[in-house]
Design a protein around this motif. Structure first.
Motif, PDB file in Angstrom:
ATOM      1  N   MET B  94       1.065  57.574 -17.774  1.00  0.00           N
ATOM      2  CA  MET B  94       0.289  56.394 -18.174  1.00  0.00           C
ATOM      3  C   MET B  94       1.063  55.110 -17.855  1.00  0.00           C
ATOM      4  N   GLN B 221      -5.363  57.148 -26.691  1.00  0.00           N
ATOM      5  CA  GLN B 221      -6.057  55.852 -26.594  1.00  0.00           C
ATOM      6  C   GLN B 221      -5.224  54.775 -27.298  1.00  0.00           C
ATOM      7  N   ARG B 224      -2.515  53.970 -24.986  1.00  0.00           N
ATOM      8  CA  ARG B 224      -3.039  53.143 -23.893  1.00  0.00           C
ATOM      9  C   ARG B 224      -3.125  51.683 -24.334  1.00  0.00           C
ATOM     10  N   SER B 228      -1.140  48.622 -22.649  1.00  0.00           N
ATOM     11  CA  SER B 228      -1.901  47.500 -22.076  1.00  0.00           C
ATOM     12  C   SER B 228      -1.389  46.185 -22.638  1.00  0.00           C
ATOM     13  N   LEU B 240      -5.499  54.702 -14.293  1.00  0.00           N
ATOM     14  CA  LEU B 240      -4.982  55.967 -14.830  1.00  0.00           C
ATOM     15  C   LEU B 240      -5.245  57.129 -13.867  1.00  0.00           C
ATOM     16  N   LEU B 363      -8.069  60.164 -19.686  1.00  0.00           N
ATOM     17  CA  LEU B 363      -7.425  60.409 -20.989  1.00  0.00           C
ATOM     18  C   LEU B 363      -7.667  61.835 -21.478  1.00  0.00           C
TER      19      LEU B 363
END
Lengths: 341, 461
Positions: B94, B221, B224, B228, B240, B363
């Protein structure tokens, strides 16, 4: 007449019900009981500690004892939890041949997310299916509500009397409560009023086989005013927060447990320290005994953080497969208490 | 300049390096003689290791040993540094999907005491911080964070928890208590789906309940979102997916390399270089593109040697399947000196070797990959894969290498050995390898040689 027969039938059924041993205080016994089975918290019995064998290197004596105990239970079931490597892998060793009478309950470690709460809920539901496979009946929400009320009242009573008993009496009462849900309080003890050095004992399982440790501490002039092991106050949930008229008891049960787990495996472990801080401050603790089993990294690693957080001396006591305090432990406790006097 | 494959000491590599330079060796920016790592970084253990003599191996070693230096350079250039702990293979995929973000495993510091022969004093310092020798050598990470003499302090620290080693979880918590903020995410203990329960296939021929995959996907998530935020731009599905494709390039190269080396009659590459090559899969040694280049060279070298029937270890060596990474790299050399060769491995990150599904939402694919971690599932699942690979690569013996103090080692060895004996009938033993194993060599030698003799004796005439 019909209701009397039903009651008698129910009593006979309960007497013959399968015992379900559980190895973590975060498994709801109310839920097991609601399935018509007998929840049995393992801390009360010395059976797992009888005929102990030498341990393989690095193996936790508690996990090993539970595995051997489970192997010996032909008609009962044992619930392990996923909260430490030793229990997870002990479960693997146990279930190499047959997994029908053992259950590994996955307790989420990261506790601050809605997903974790949902995962705990799903595990309680999965446990319910396992209990039904064992012969338990379909749970009734009404009965669950009643069991929760009774357990909740008894926990509250235990918490109220924490300071009225010797540390051993209190540990026995809590273990008895985890064992069969009964509340058996002895006469208040004179030793509870003693002026020993106020100590906290912090750690994981402290079972019947090791309660002489509590006597030894008091004999040496210490006074355990806070028991934060698995047979101590740490494992007594506060009252379930519920508006019974509106809430589904199952939701209340899940929330009541998951939101009140106070244990070393949680990440971050801030709940444990918040709980300890509140209780240690209130009781003027002067020293901490950290009780852990050989191979228990989770508790052992807390020693330095406990020292730094509370600014108190910490004595590590390491348990192995043997029952009772070793002469070395007695010597260490004696010196520790002497230093604090 | 080609030479017959053989293993060299560090002294011999000095000469070999000069020869290669004279014959026009072209090196990447991190290249140079291996000796400099001893002189400049005090990687004293290098003086006691034996190395493959190929330029490909030289590049591999230099790549490995310059990781901290390259991370500091990246930081100076303005890249964001992510410390990712324990999951071994998922979060870096990731992180590297974002521009100007590099991920590394502080866990890798567990080899620093070995490389520096404990002159770094990391283990002593960890003890002073409350983490003593009853814990796995990964405790070196704790002191490396505190003294900041090794890797740069990450901009974001992400740690997987749940069904992970207790040592690691405890040490990471201690790290947080010392003021290093940790972003925790959880991989639950993988279980087998119940009958009628919705389930998902995972890489590695595994299966998990749908509900567990959903849980991990939600956890990813959160990761992520954190990545970010750090990068200042969203980590899109598109990015991704591209990151997964590139990670799979690495995994395909490794798969080809393992297949070639482990199934070849003799060993075209030594065990130590193979161990390091496999490790590149977990976080690309902090440079994904360079990892691909390094692996391509190794694959080419192995292909050439196999074609020419030139091996570093002969065909008579006992074919060993090795379980768990070794705390002392020298153990891999010793294994070969005593008559073995590696033909299969489970260094605790087999999920980082399997291809990440490319036909699923990214994901979801990563969640399934994370759940395929051999350490979060039952040891029976792990044993099943070991047995399968033993069959594939015709292993004649299995060594379960214990990591001192590691919580999983207390139970898993007995289960794996029993499963191997029952299913394959091949001999299996456990050995414990400390960070510097010199004092253990007589014991280690006795045990491994006995194993190899037993395995050899079982060969058909």
């Amino acid at each position: 007449m019909v209701s009397q027969l039903t009651r008698e039938y129910s009593q006979i059924h309960e007497q013959n019900a399968t015992q379900v041993f559980y190895t973590s205080p975060w498994i709801p016994p109310e839920w097991i009981k609601t399935h018509g089975l007998k929840p049995r918290g393992v801390w009360f019995t010395k059976d797992p500690w009888l005929n102990s064998l030498p341990l393989a290197s690095g193996v936790c004596a508690f996990a090993e004892a539970m595995v051997r105990f489970a192997e010996a239970q032909a008609d009962s079931a044992v619930i392990f939890t996923s909260t430490c490597d030793q229990q997870r892998r002990g479960f693997d060793a146990l279930t190499a041949a047959d997994r029908s009478r053992a259950f590994l309950f996955n307790i989420p470690v990261v506790w601050q997310t809605p997903a974790a709460s949902q995962a705990y809920r799903c595990e309680v539901e999965r446990l319910g299916r396992f209990l039904q496979d064992l012969g338990g009946h379909v749970p009734s929400l009404k009965r669950l509500g009643k069991e929760m009320t009774r357990y909740g009242q008894d926990r509250a009573r235990l918490l109220d009397v924490a300071q009225s008993y010797s540390s051993r009496q209190f540990a026995e009462s809590i273990a008895r409560f985890h064992w069969d849900g009964s509340l058996q309080l002895p006469s208040p003890s004179a030793s509870a009023l003693m002026n020993g050095v106020p100590l906290a004992i912090v750690g994981g399982p402290l079972s019947a086989a090791h309660w002489d440790l509590l006597d030894a501490i008091e004999t040496m002039g210490g006074h355990v005013v806070l028991n934060a092991t698995e047979t101590g106050e740490r494992t007594l949930l506060p009252a379930f927060a519920s508006d019974h008229s509106a809430d589904d008891p199952f939701n209340v049960l899940v929330r009541g447990y998951f939101e009140n787990i106070v244990d070393v495996f949680q990440r971050p472990n801030t709940r444990l320290y918040s709980w300890l801080k509140k209780h240690m401050t209130a009781r003027n603790i002067r020293g901490i005994i950290l009780w852990h089993f050989t191979g228990c990294d989770l508790w052992r690693a807390e020693a330095q953080t406990l020292r730094e957080t509370f600014g108190l001396p910490v004595l590590l006591l390491e348990a192995d497969e043997k029952q009772f305090c070793s002469p070395r432990d007695v010597g260490r406790i004696e010196a520790f208490v002497e230093m604090l006097k | 300049m080609n030479a017959a494959p053989r293993k060299l000491s560090l002294d011999e590599w000095d000469d070999r390096y000069d020869e290669l330079r004279c014959s026009g060796l072209s090196e990447p920016s991190y290249g140079g003689p291996l000796r400099r790592h001893v002189v400049q970084e005090r990687d004293l253990r290098l003086q006691h290791l034996r190395y493959d003599n190929s330029p490909a191996a030289l590049r591999l070693w230099n790549f490995l040993l310059t990781e901290n230096e390259r991370l500091h350079q990246a930081r100076a250039k303005g890249d964001k540094i992510v410390g990712t702990m324990k999951d071994l293979g998922t979060i870096p995929v990731m992180a590297y999907s974002l521009p100007h973000v590099r991920a590394f495993y502080p866990d890798g510091a567990w080899w620093t005491p070995c490389l520096m022969e404990c002159s770094d004093r990391l283990l002593h310092q960890a003890e002073a911080m409350g983490i003593d020798a009853s814990f796995c050598p990964v405790r070196a990470m704790l002191s490396a964070f505190q003294n900041e003499e090794h890797f740069p302090c990450p901009d974001l620290l992400i740690c997987s928890t749940g069904a992970v080693c207790d040592d690691f979880s405890a040490i990471a918590q201690r790290l947080e208590n010392l003021g290093h903020q940790v972003f925790w995410w959880e991989i639950p203990r993988r279980r087998h789906p119940a009958p009628q329960e919705s389930s998902c296939k995972l890489p590695g021929n595994l299966v998990a309940p749908r509900i567990q995959v959903d849980f991990v996907r939600e956890e990813l998530q959160r990761v992520r979102d954190a990545l970010s935020k750090l990068a200042g731009q969203p980590l899109s599905d598109c990015a991704l997916a591209e990151g997964i494709r590139t990670a799979n390039q690495v995994r395909r190269l490794l798969s080809a390399l393992r297949q070639m080396v482990y199934s070849s009659p003799g060993a075209p590459l030594p065990a130590l270089e193979m161990l390091i090559a496999e490790m590149l899969a977990i976080h690309f040694c902090s440079d994904r593109e360079e990892t691909i280049a390094v692996l391509r060279e190794l694959v080419a070298e192995a292909e050439t040697r196999i074609r020419q029937e030139q091996f570093v270890i002969g065909a008579d060596a006992v074919r060993v399947f090795w379980v768990n990474p070794v705390a002392d790299l020298r153990a891999m050399n010793l294994l070969e000196e005593w008559g073995g060769r590696i033909c299969g491995s489970d260094y605790m990150f087999t999920h980082a070797l399997d291809l990440i599904p490319e036909d699923l939402p990214p994901l979801e694919a990563l969640a399934r990959t994370a759940l395929a971690d051999p350490m979060v599932g039952s040891v029976h699942d792990r044993a099943a894969r070991i047995i399968h690979e033993c069959r594939t690569f015709r292993a004649e013996a299995v060594v379960v290498s214990r990591i001192p103090g590691a919580s999983h080692c207390a139970w898993e060895g007995a289960v794996i050995r029993e499963a191997v004996r029952k299913e394959l009938g091949v001999p299996a033993i456990e050995v414990e390898i400390p960070p510097v194993c010199d004092a253990m060599i007589p014991t280690l030698g006795s045990r491994l040689q006995a194993l190899f003799e037993t395995a050899s004796a079982r060969r058909q005439p």
